[in-house]
Design a protein around this motif. Structure first.
Motif, short mmCIF file in Angstrom:
data_model
loop_
_atom_site.label_atom_id
_atom_site.label_comp_id
_atom_site.label_asym_id
_atom_site.label_seq_id
_atom_site.Cartn_x
_atom_site.Cartn_y
_atom_site.Cartn_z
N VAL A 136 0.85 -1.20 0.00
CA VAL A 136 0.00 0.00 0.00
C VAL A 136 0.88 1.24 0.00
CG1 VAL A 136 -1.84 1.22 1.20
CG2 VAL A 136 -1.75 -1.28 1.28
N ASP A 137 0.54 2.22 -0.85
CA ASP A 137 1.31 3.46 -0.87
C ASP A 137 1.08 4.26 0.40
OD1 ASP A 137 -1.00 5.50 -1.49
OD2 ASP A 137 -1.25 3.86 -2.91
N ALA A 138 2.00 5.18 0.68
CA ALA A 138 2.01 5.89 1.96
C ALA A 138 0.72 6.66 2.20
CB ALA A 138 3.21 6.85 2.01
N GLY A 139 0.13 7.23 1.17
CA GLY A 139 -1.06 8.05 1.35
C GLY A 139 -2.30 7.27 1.74
N GLU A 216 17.47 1.10 15.70
CA GLU A 216 16.56 1.92 14.89
C GLU A 216 15.39 2.41 15.75
OE1 GLU A 216 14.46 3.76 11.74
OE2 GLU A 216 16.58 3.28 12.07
N ALA A 217 14.85 1.55 16.59
CA ALA A 217 13.76 1.97 17.47
C ALA A 217 14.20 3.09 18.40
CB ALA A 217 13.26 0.77 18.28
N ARG A 218 15.44 3.01 18.88
CA ARG A 218 15.94 4.04 19.79
C ARG A 218 16.12 5.39 19.10
NH1 ARG A 218 21.13 1.59 22.58
NH2 ARG A 218 21.16 3.69 23.46
N ARG A 219 16.21 5.39 17.78
CA ARG A 219 16.33 6.66 17.04
C ARG A 219 15.02 7.45 17.06
NH1 ARG A 219 16.54 5.92 11.85
NH2 ARG A 219 17.22 8.05 11.45
N THR A 334 4.66 4.02 12.38
CA THR A 334 5.79 3.10 12.36
C THR A 334 6.19 2.76 10.93
OG1 THR A 334 5.07 2.15 14.48
CG2 THR A 334 6.65 0.88 13.20
N GLN A 335 5.20 2.50 10.08
CA GLN A 335 5.49 2.19 8.68
C GLN A 335 6.08 3.39 7.95
OE1 GLN A 335 1.52 1.09 7.68
NE2 GLN A 335 1.75 -1.06 8.26
N ARG A 336 5.70 4.59 8.37
CA ARG A 336 6.20 5.79 7.71
C ARG A 336 7.58 6.20 8.19
NH1 ARG A 336 2.74 9.23 9.80
NH2 ARG A 336 4.22 9.93 11.39
N GLU A 337 7.84 6.11 9.48
CA GLU A 337 9.04 6.69 10.07
C GLU A 337 10.23 5.73 10.12
OE1 GLU A 337 9.39 9.89 11.30
OE2 GLU A 337 7.44 10.32 10.42
N VAL A 338 9.97 4.46 10.29
CA VAL A 338 11.05 3.49 10.44
C VAL A 338 11.67 3.19 9.08
CG1 VAL A 338 11.58 1.09 11.06
CG2 VAL A 338 10.11 2.48 12.54
N SER A 398 6.32 13.07 19.95
CA SER A 398 5.06 12.41 20.28
C SER A 398 3.86 13.17 19.73
CB SER A 398 4.93 12.27 21.80
OG SER A 398 4.89 13.53 22.42
N HIS A 399 3.99 14.47 19.48
CA HIS A 399 2.88 15.27 18.97
C HIS A 399 2.30 14.68 17.69
CE1 HIS A 399 1.11 18.59 16.58
NE2 HIS A 399 0.67 19.03 17.75
N GLY A 400 3.14 14.28 16.78
CA GLY A 400 2.68 13.72 15.51
C GLY A 400 3.24 12.35 15.22
N PHE A 401 3.83 11.69 16.24
CA PHE A 401 4.50 10.40 16.02
C PHE A 401 5.49 10.53 14.88
CE2 PHE A 401 1.04 7.35 17.87
CZ PHE A 401 1.49 7.65 19.15
#
Length: 414
Positions: A136-139, A216-219, A334-338, A398-401
């Motif tokens: 699935v695309d990001a949008g 990576e999670a710690r970043r 998580t899918q967007r940022e990691v 945390s405001h916008g993950f």
């Protein structure tokens, strides 16, 4: 062809055949997962399995799940995510008939087979999460994740009811075989994702590769804070639901109907939450998600003092609503940022911590109630459910993950 990240975002995910296949595979795995305990419960009623044997088999399934989750996270990042789903689903499908063969004959055989089924279930979770980001695309991922959680909630209603209806015409052996066929569908249906990544210098070293996922999670401070809040809510709020709710239903209301109605109210609230979050995207999505997570505190709070059953039902509707207000933005962020090549490992860390603490919370709550009394323990559970997400909201991003939201807002005013 992998879904693009550009102009196709207005197209409904339910019109995307690749996503529908993935959704059907995920739903099949959910039905198999939720149906198995009820099928084995019917075996207890038929005296084909003892209550102690049921506990051993289900505990083995949980152990297999927890053991497989981190291993699957590494494998799904090292190889094709689709291949991991295939082998995990196939393993669960092939192991299920051995649970049926052991029924009434061999608890050890059932235990080993259940552990393999649990391992297949655990291996699927991070692989499905990463495969969603590939298909699935990001949008459109927010709506895709909402559709996935809707499937999970529907299966919690359909699996017990469907099992009860089928039990009228099929015996337990055939019902168990049916869950195996569902696992086979979960293995076959999902589409192909991206090709397997190139091997790295650390490939083949499990601890090194899993450690890379932890780094990576710690970043992402928002991820660690949110995961800590989720773990705290699962440890306390989920345990209160599983241990205290049956006791309160029996002692305060004198009937099991309050227990059944409260759990149904929770599922209905979760369904409403998934529908809401699929269409509503608040600006402060991280803070909104954490506020939703804190709503779980109303569940133990409603059990603190004798109240009208409607108050308990309303509290569980809020808890279910809130958990989906958290889940969908959490998975999407998580899918967007990691980093994509590490997504399955980070997702496995998520599932390992949140699901791993659930059995510990269950083991802790009953002795705590015996030692300190029901009301102080429930008050403590409610307090943790309210305060842990509030503390997580103080973490950077945390405001916008999002780890980069500060840079998007620009420099502070002088």
């Amino acid at each position: 062809m992998i879904a693009s990240t550009g102009s196709d975002t207005s197209r409904s995910v339910l019109r995307d055949r690749r996503f529908v296949r993935l959704w059907c595979g995920t739903t099949a795995s959910g039905l198999a997962t939720w149906a198995l305990p009820f099928v084995l419960g019917l075996a207890v009623l038929d005296r084909g399995l003892t209550a102690a044997g049921l506990g051993i088999v289900l505990a083995a399934r949980t152990a297999g799940f927890l053991l497989a989750v981190p291993i699957s996270g590494v494998l799904a990042d090292r190889y094709s995510r689709r291949a991991v789903v295939w082998w995990a689903g196939l393993a669960a499908a092939l192991a299920t008939p051995f649970i049926a063969l052991g029924l009434g004959r061999s608890i050890p055989l059932m235990t080993v087979a259940a552990a393999v089924v649990g391992a297949g279930q655990g291996a699927c979770r991070p692989a499905f999460q990463a495969l969603t980001a590939e298909v699935v695309d990001a949008g459109r991922r927010r709506r895709a994740n909402a559709a996935m959680t809707l499937a999970v909630r529907v299966t919690t209603l359909v699996a017990p009811a469907g099992t009860a209806l089928l039990a009228a015409v099929l015996d337990t052996w055939w019902l168990l075989i049916g869950t195996g066929l569902l696992w086979l569908a979960a293995a076959v249906l999902p589409p192909r994702g991206l090709p397997a990544p190139a091997r790295t210098a650390d490939s083949g070293r499990f601890l090194a590769e899993f450690g890379e996922g932890v780094r990576e999670a710690r970043r992402h401070p928002w991820f660690l804070a949110g995961l800590g809040a989720l773990a705290a809510v699962v440890f306390t709020g989920y345990s209160a639901t599983s241990v205290a709710l049956p006791l309160v239903s029996r002692d305060h209301y004198g009937a099991e109907v309050v227990l059944a109605a409260a759990l149904t109210a929770y599922t209905l609230g979760a369904l409403a939450g998934a529908l809401l979050v699929a269409r509503w995207q608040p600006r402060a999505q991280g803070w909104t998600a954490l506020a939703g997570l804190s709503l779980y505190g109303f569940a133990p709070l409603s059990l603190l003092l004798p109240a009208h059953p409607a108050a308990v039902f309303a509290a569980y509707v809020l808890a279910g609503l809130g958990i989906e207000l958290f889940n969908v933005p959490w998975f999407t962020a998580t899918q967007r940022e990691v980093e994509p090549r590490l997504l399955a490992r980070v997702s496995s860390l998520d599932f390992l911590v949140s699901y791993g603490l659930a059995p510990l919370g269950l083991a802790f709550l009953a002795p705590a109630v015996d030692a300190f009394g029901r009301q102080p323990v429930l008050a403590g559970c409610a307090l943790v459910c309210f305060l842990a997400p509030a503390a997580a909201a103080l973490a950077p991003g945390s405001h916008g993950f999002s780890r980069s939201e500060r840079s998007r807002r620009g420099p502070p005013a002088t």
